[in-house]
Design a protein around this motif. Structure first.
Motif, PDB file in Angstrom:
ATOM      1  N   PRO A   1       0.717  -1.243   0.128  1.00 31.78           N
ATOM      2  CA  PRO A   1       0.135  -0.013   0.150  1.00 31.78           C
ATOM      3  C   PRO A   1       0.822   1.184   0.006  1.00 31.78           C
ATOM      4  CG  PRO A   1      -0.050  -1.144   2.288  1.00 31.78           C
ATOM      5  CD  PRO A   1       0.794  -2.065   1.334  1.00 31.78           C
ATOM      6  N   VAL A   2       2.038   1.178   0.503  1.00 33.31           N
ATOM      7  CA  VAL A   2       2.881   2.460   0.581  1.00 33.31           C
ATOM      8  C   VAL A   2       4.209   2.228  -0.207  1.00 33.31           C
ATOM      9  CG1 VAL A   2       2.164   3.259   2.614  1.00 33.31           C
ATOM     10  CG2 VAL A   2       3.815   1.723   2.757  1.00 33.31           C
ATOM     11  N   GLY A   3       4.915   3.371  -0.601  1.00 31.38           N
ATOM     12  CA  GLY A   3       6.214   3.350  -1.393  1.00 31.38           C
ATOM     13  C   GLY A   3       5.865   3.042  -2.715  1.00 31.38           C
ATOM     14  N   SER A   4       6.898   3.105  -3.522  1.00 33.98           N
ATOM     15  CA  SER A   4       6.684   3.104  -4.920  1.00 33.98           C
ATOM     16  C   SER A   4       6.968   1.527  -5.376  1.00 33.98           C
ATOM     17  CB  SER A   4       7.805   3.846  -5.553  1.00 33.98           C
ATOM     18  OG  SER A   4       9.121   3.643  -5.093  1.00 33.98           O
ATOM     19  N   SER A   5       6.437   1.022  -6.517  1.00 35.83           N
ATOM     20  CA  SER A   5       6.472  -0.235  -6.739  1.00 35.83           C
ATOM     21  C   SER A   5       7.951  -0.567  -7.383  1.00 35.83           C
ATOM     22  CB  SER A   5       5.166  -0.612  -7.682  1.00 35.83           C
ATOM     23  OG  SER A   5       5.618  -0.208  -9.063  1.00 35.83           O
ATOM     24  N   TRP A   6       7.984  -1.821  -7.720  1.00 35.17           N
ATOM     25  CA  TRP A   6       9.165  -2.553  -8.166  1.00 35.17           C
ATOM     26  C   TRP A   6       9.413  -1.936  -9.440  1.00 35.17           C
ATOM     27  CZ3 TRP A   6      12.479  -3.974  -4.664  1.00 35.17           C
ATOM     28  CH2 TRP A   6      11.890  -4.689  -3.613  1.00 35.17           C
ATOM     29  N   ASN A   7       8.546  -1.810 -10.491  1.00 35.53           N
ATOM     30  CA  ASN A   7       8.897  -1.314 -11.469  1.00 35.53           C
ATOM     31  C   ASN A   7       8.541   0.125 -12.072  1.00 35.53           C
ATOM     32  OD1 ASN A   7       6.149  -1.540 -11.435  1.00 35.53           O
ATOM     33  ND2 ASN A   7       5.894  -3.089 -12.752  1.00 35.53           N
ATOM     34  N   SER A   8       8.500   0.908 -10.737  1.00 37.07           N
ATOM     35  CA  SER A   8       8.465   2.463 -11.057  1.00 37.07           C
ATOM     36  C   SER A   8       9.464   3.182 -11.533  1.00 37.07           C
ATOM     37  CB  SER A   8       8.110   3.043  -9.805  1.00 37.07           C
ATOM     38  OG  SER A   8       9.066   3.291  -8.780  1.00 37.07           O
ATOM     39  N   ASP A   9       9.624   4.042 -12.186  1.00 41.02           N
ATOM     40  CA  ASP A   9      10.729   4.890 -12.651  1.00 41.02           C
ATOM     41  C   ASP A   9      11.651   5.097 -11.675  1.00 41.02           C
ATOM     42  OD1 ASP A   9       9.964   4.238 -15.119  1.00 41.02           O
ATOM     43  OD2 ASP A   9       9.012   6.673 -15.370  1.00 41.02           O
ATOM     44  N   LYS A  10      11.134   5.570 -10.606  1.00 45.76           N
ATOM     45  CA  LYS A  10      11.751   5.997  -9.435  1.00 45.76           C
ATOM     46  C   LYS A  10      13.059   4.930  -8.987  1.00 45.76           C
ATOM     47  CE  LYS A  10      11.804   8.491  -4.619  1.00 45.76           C
ATOM     48  NZ  LYS A  10      11.038   8.108  -3.696  1.00 45.76           N
ATOM     49  N   PHE A  11      12.238   3.858  -8.804  1.00 44.08           N
ATOM     50  CA  PHE A  11      12.896   2.330  -8.470  1.00 44.08           C
ATOM     51  C   PHE A  11      14.142   2.183  -9.335  1.00 44.08           C
ATOM     52  CE2 PHE A  11      13.749  -2.143  -8.380  1.00 44.08           C
ATOM     53  CZ  PHE A  11      13.900  -2.232  -7.169  1.00 44.08           C
ATOM     54  N   MET A  12      13.718   2.173 -10.652  1.00 43.77           N
ATOM     55  CA  MET A  12      14.755   1.906 -11.832  1.00 43.77           C
ATOM     56  C   MET A  12      15.905   2.794 -11.848  1.00 43.77           C
ATOM     57  SD  MET A  12      14.023  -0.837 -13.299  1.00 43.77           S
ATOM     58  CE  MET A  12      12.628  -2.082 -13.334  1.00 43.77           C
ATOM     59  N   ALA A  13      15.507   4.060 -11.739  1.00 43.91           N
ATOM     60  CA  ALA A  13      16.717   5.248 -11.686  1.00 43.91           C
ATOM     61  C   ALA A  13      17.601   5.027 -10.466  1.00 43.91           C
ATOM     62  CB  ALA A  13      15.922   6.302 -11.270  1.00 43.91           C
ATOM     63  N   GLY A  14      17.066   4.508  -9.220  1.00 42.47           N
ATOM     64  CA  GLY A  14      17.660   4.229  -7.966  1.00 42.47           C
ATOM     65  C   GLY A  14      18.752   2.898  -8.319  1.00 42.47           C
ATOM     66  N   LEU A  15      18.148   1.915  -9.092  1.00 40.91           N
ATOM     67  CA  LEU A  15      19.000   0.827  -9.037  1.00 40.91           C
ATOM     68  C   LEU A  15      20.101   0.968 -10.052  1.00 40.91           C
ATOM     69  CD1 LEU A  15      18.782  -2.377  -8.610  1.00 40.91           C
ATOM     70  CD2 LEU A  15      17.360  -2.582 -11.072  1.00 40.91           C
ATOM     71  N   ALA A  16      19.801   1.930 -11.326  1.00 42.19           N
ATOM     72  CA  ALA A  16      20.925   1.903 -12.286  1.00 42.19           C
ATOM     73  C   ALA A  16      22.188   2.891 -11.324  1.00 42.19           C
ATOM     74  CB  ALA A  16      20.374   2.943 -13.479  1.00 42.19           C
ATOM     75  N   LYS A  17      21.642   3.870 -10.529  1.00 40.65           N
ATOM     76  CA  LYS A  17      22.606   4.650  -9.874  1.00 40.65           C
ATOM     77  C   LYS A  17      23.555   3.793  -8.809  1.00 40.65           C
ATOM     78  CE  LYS A  17      22.726   8.478  -6.867  1.00 40.65           C
ATOM     79  NZ  LYS A  17      22.050   9.110  -5.556  1.00 40.65           N
ATOM     80  N   ARG A  18      22.696   2.720  -8.376  1.00 43.70           N
ATOM     81  CA  ARG A  18      23.406   1.677  -7.321  1.00 43.70           C
ATOM     82  C   ARG A  18      24.436   0.840  -8.176  1.00 43.70           C
ATOM     83  NH1 ARG A  18      18.887  -0.807  -4.015  1.00 43.70           N
ATOM     84  NH2 ARG A  18      18.712  -2.408  -5.719  1.00 43.70           N
ATOM     85  N   LYS A  19      24.092   0.592  -9.590  1.00 44.62           N
ATOM     86  CA  LYS A  19      24.822  -0.410 -10.298  1.00 44.62           C
ATOM     87  C   LYS A  19      26.045   0.467 -10.934  1.00 44.62           C
ATOM     88  CE  LYS A  19      22.238  -4.058 -11.959  1.00 44.62           C
ATOM     89  NZ  LYS A  19      21.543  -4.395 -13.156  1.00 44.62           N
ATOM     90  N   ARG A  20      25.974   1.835 -11.240  1.00 42.24           N
ATOM     91  CA  ARG A  20      26.962   2.656 -11.529  1.00 42.24           C
ATOM     92  C   ARG A  20      28.009   2.947 -10.688  1.00 42.24           C
ATOM     93  NH1 ARG A  20      23.408   6.006 -13.987  1.00 42.24           N
ATOM     94  NH2 ARG A  20      23.161   7.346 -12.321  1.00 42.24           N
ATOM     95  N   SER A  21      27.608   3.186  -9.246  1.00 45.98           N
ATOM     96  CA  SER A  21      28.564   3.457  -8.167  1.00 45.98           C
ATOM     97  C   SER A  21      29.318   2.347  -7.766  1.00 45.98           C
ATOM     98  CB  SER A  21      27.428   3.980  -6.799  1.00 45.98           C
ATOM     99  OG  SER A  21      27.737   2.882  -5.926  1.00 45.98           O
ATOM    100  N   GLU A  22      28.613   0.962  -8.197  1.00 45.34           N
ATOM    101  CA  GLU A  22      29.369  -0.132  -7.808  1.00 45.34           C
ATOM    102  C   GLU A  22      30.510  -0.480  -8.822  1.00 45.34           C
ATOM    103  OE1 GLU A  22      27.282  -3.550  -6.659  1.00 45.34           O
ATOM    104  OE2 GLU A  22      28.679  -4.908  -7.463  1.00 45.34           O
ATOM    105  N   ARG A  23      30.254  -0.139 -10.126  1.00 42.40           N
ATOM    106  CA  ARG A  23      31.204  -0.125 -11.146  1.00 42.40           C
ATOM    107  C   ARG A  23      32.341   0.874 -10.820  1.00 42.40           C
ATOM    108  NH1 ARG A  23      27.377  -0.781 -15.142  1.00 42.40           N
ATOM    109  NH2 ARG A  23      27.237   1.525 -15.371  1.00 42.40           N
ATOM    110  N   ARG A  24      32.040   1.871 -10.410  1.00 37.46           N
ATOM    111  CA  ARG A  24      32.940   2.986 -10.196  1.00 37.46           C
ATOM    112  C   ARG A  24      33.785   2.587  -9.229  1.00 37.46           C
ATOM    113  NH1 ARG A  24      29.256   7.278 -10.119  1.00 37.46           N
ATOM    114  NH2 ARG A  24      29.155   6.990  -8.139  1.00 37.46           N
ATOM    115  N   PHE A  25      33.283   1.913  -8.104  1.00 31.96           N
ATOM    116  CA  PHE A  25      34.235   1.679  -7.020  1.00 31.96           C
ATOM    117  C   PHE A  25      35.067   0.486  -7.451  1.00 31.96           C
ATOM    118  CE2 PHE A  25      35.065  -1.028  -3.352  1.00 31.96           C
ATOM    119  CZ  PHE A  25      35.735  -0.239  -2.444  1.00 31.96           C
TER     120      PHE A  25
END
Lengths: 269, 435
Positions: free
Chosen positions: B8-32
């Motif tokens: 009922p609360v929060g954004s869903s698994w396939n929302s744009d916001k979630f996807m953007a966050g996922l991409a950011k996490r992956k980028r930061s891991e690659r960078r590290f």
């Protein structure tokens, strides 16, 4: 008339057989400021199996560890009251805790064989106490201990391979054999089957049942079925106090305390 | 979008916001990962440069130039009376044999100064070589034998190509005349490179061609022996006491903090302590391995204690309980079970501590182990120096030939350090136990 007398004598003898080897009087245990046991008084009958049951943190393991003074090794632990072993207070000044622990063996929750050979695991106790005069006697002690622990058939060909290479159930029976090798009168068992599968558990339970012929056994268990299966006496601990103690059969069929009733029927704990 | 949002609360698994966050996490891991890789590559490159510069300069230290001369063991020089008296043979003027051979080779050279230059082509160690030969085999007397003799350090440098012939003569250590002689010797095949056994069998010397690292190696050996004999038992006992016996108290906390601090104290401070206590108060011999070893033991002690405590703490409590439960005393539990089980870890820490001590220079400067010592020490009370100090001394020497000696000594020291560390890793691997 005569028959009646004989019956009375037998009854008296049975009373003797059920003599109390350990008498606990008003024991309080503190870990720092935290009181783990409150006024515990309990008698343990000789050559019987006594189960200690109760929810986690109720003090049953603490009580068990008082009997061989393993609590002495815990920093900040303080024991008050009396625990009489054959009438002698084991916390008295003349009692040596090292000798006490030779008389009161212990088996732990997790099998903890030394990372040495099976032989050396069992021989360690007799060696440090000087129980064997020579190599032959030591061999004999090791073999009889293994036999009593029902492990001899499984390990007789590999006495000199590592004890840690055995299966969990075998390791636990090795630990029991190790405890038997110093010829204790009493064996304390702290949830000895909690890390074992049902088959290994059955074997260990069978072994415990056989051992009661010659040893007094006190066992802490979380399994009420186990307590009901193997023990003659049961004590129910709750919040550091003994709520109820007595014959296992009576305790499980008609407990006199509501809390015991609640615990054994699974309503709390 | 399909309705997959059960919560009922929060954004869903396939929302744009979630996807953007996922991409950011992956980028930061690659960078590290890239940063980590870059750091490792930088470190490896620097290590490679270091090793290359040492090895490229140092490998020539393991060979030495020899000049082959026709030596005539003239009876008139060695044994005038013909008695073959050992004393006479020992005290004969062997340098003259070398000088005669050189004069025979270059008969045109005249004049005191020119002759002296000519004689300096061969190391003064040559006469010792000849004496040894004659003492072993007096039958040589009267014969003429072709013998390779150790060349002087300048010849060695020229032969190894370290002297720039294009430099003006007045700026060059080796003059044109000597170069000419050397060219002649070279043409006739009289110059040769041999494995430099002197480097591993001799002590220090003012003449680079004779200088060896054996004295420093033996000094290091005695010093480390003392260090180990003191620091290992003391450190292990301290660790056992602190871990197994000492009741927790403020005082013990204080000890622990101080041990950790001691491990971080600059080594020169330990040198000053050694100077103050072992030399000025205890009056132990200056420059001796006994003092060096004691000083390094003080320095190594905290390292060993810390490593040993960690190893002891890693032994599971169930082992102690098993022993105590059988009626073993605390001491028996500690010495029969805990100590043997933690020994691999303790040894690893000890070896690493000793490797540190082996490479230590600063504290030894304070207690006089920096002196020039030509003799190989015969015991812990003899004046000695150690390998890193020897490197320091050679690096300070003006002769060109000491540059390669320095690198050579560094290579020997590194070999020892790598061996010790490899031993530590091996021990850890062999006895590693999983509970």
């Amino acid at each position: 008339m005569q028959i009646q007398q004989i019956d009375e004598q037998q009854a008296a003898r049975q009373g003797d057989a059920a003599e109390m080897i350990i008498k606990t009087r008003d024991v309080d245990v503190f870990y720092g400021d935290n009181q783990a046991l409150k006024h515990v008084s309990l008698d343990i009958p000789k050559h019987q199996i006594t189960s200690l049951i109760g929810p986690s943190g109720c003090g049953k393991s603490t009580y068990l560890r008082c009997i061989n003074r393993m609590n002495d090794t815990v920093d900040g632990c303080r024991v008050e009251g009396e625990i009489l072993l054959d009438g002698v207070n084991i916390y008295g000044p003349e009692v040596d805790e090292v000798l006490l622990r030779a008389r009161v063996g212990m088996v732990f929750q997790k099998p903890n064989p030394f990372p040495k050979s099976i032989y050396d695991n069992i021989a360690y106790g007799p060696r440090i106490h000087g129980l064997a005069a020579n190599k032959d006697e030591l061999d004999e002690i090791v073999l009889t201990s293994l036999e009593k622990a029902g492990l001899i058939k499984e390990v007789q060909d590999r006495l000199h391979s590592s004890g840690t290479g055995l299966s969990g159930g075998q390791q636990q029976r090795l630990c029991i054999a190790r405890a038997l090798a110093v010829r204790p009168d009493i064996i304390l068992m702290d949830e000895p089957c909690s890390a074992l599968d049902p088959i290994a558990t059955a074997k260990v339970e069978e072994l415990i049942d056989e051992l009661k012929e010659n040893y007094t056994i006190i066992i802490v268990t979380h399994s009420m079925q186990q307590a009901a299966r193997i023990s003659q006496k049961t004590a129910f601990f709750h919040l550091g106090e003994i709520v109820e103690a007595g014959d296992t059969e009576k305790l499980f069929t008609s407990p006199s305390d509501e809390r015991t009733q609640g615990y054994i029927t699974g309503r709390f704990g | 979008m399909t309705d997959t949002n059960n919560s009922p609360v929060g954004s869903s698994w396939n929302s744009d916001k979630f996807m953007a966050g996922l991409a950011k996490r992956k980028r930061s891991e690659r960078r590290f990962r890239l940063i980590g890789l870059a750091a490792i590559l930088t470190a490896l490159t620097l290590l490679a440069i270091l090793l290359f510069s040492i090895f490229s300069k140092g490998y020539t230290a393991f060979v030495q130039t020899y000049i082959t001369l026709d030596i005539t063991f003239a009876e008139s020089v060695i044994d005038k009376d013909g008695t073959r008296d050992p004393d006479a043979i020992r005290n004969a003027n062997y340098a003259k044999l070398v000088q005669d051979a050189l004069r025979a080779k270059f008969p045109e050279v005249e004049g005191r100064r020119n002759l002296r230059t000519l004689f300096s082509l061969v190391s003064n160690n040559a006469s010792d070589t000849l004496r040894d030969m004659v003492e072993q085999d007096p039958g040589l007397i009267g014969k003429t034998v072709e013998i390779p003799l150790l060349a002087g350090d300048d010849v060695d440098m020229v032969n190894k190509g370290y002297i720039d012939r294009d430099l003006a003569e007045e700026n060059r250590r080796v003059k044109d005349q000597e170069l000419r002689w050397l060219d002649i010797l070279e043409e006739e095949g009289d110059l040769s490179l041999h494995f430099n056994t002197n480097f591993f069998t001799q002590g220090d010397s003012r003449e680079p061609e004779k200088a060896g690292i054996a004295g420093a190696m033996v000094g290091s050996f005695y010093t480390l022996l003392i260090t180990m004999a003191i620091a290992f038992p003391l450190g292990v006992m301290t660790a056992i006491y602190l871990e197994e016996f000492a009741p927790p108290s403020k005082f013990n906390d204080l000890i622990e903090v101080n041990i950790n601090n001691l491990a971080a104290v600059p080594s020169i401070v330990f040198g000053l302590l050694g100077l103050a206590i072992f030399l000025n108060v205890a009056h132990l011999p200056r420059s001796a391995p006994i003092v060096g070893g004691l000083t390094l033991a003080l320095m190594t002690l905290p390292t060993i204690i810390i490593a040993a405590r960690a190893a002891i703490r890693a032994v599971p409590d169930s082992i102690r309980q098993a022993a105590l439960g059988l009626g073993a005393s605390k001491q028996q539990a500690a010495f029969h079970h805990v100590l043997p089980l933690s020994m691999p870890g303790i040894l690893t820490g000890t070896i690493i501590g000793l490797a540190q001590a082996l490479g230590e220079t600063a504290p030894l400067l304070m207690i006089g182990m920096v002196a020039f010592i030509a003799d190989i020490p015969g015991g812990i009370n003899d004046p000695a120096t150690v390998m890193p100090v020897q490197i320091f001394l050679w690096a300070d020497s003006p002769e060109r030939a000491f540059v390669e000696k320095t690198s050579g000594a560094i290579m020997v020291l590194l070999a020892f350090l790598i061996t010790m560390n490899a031993l530590a890793v091996l021990l850890r691997k062999k006895f590693e136990r999983r509970w």
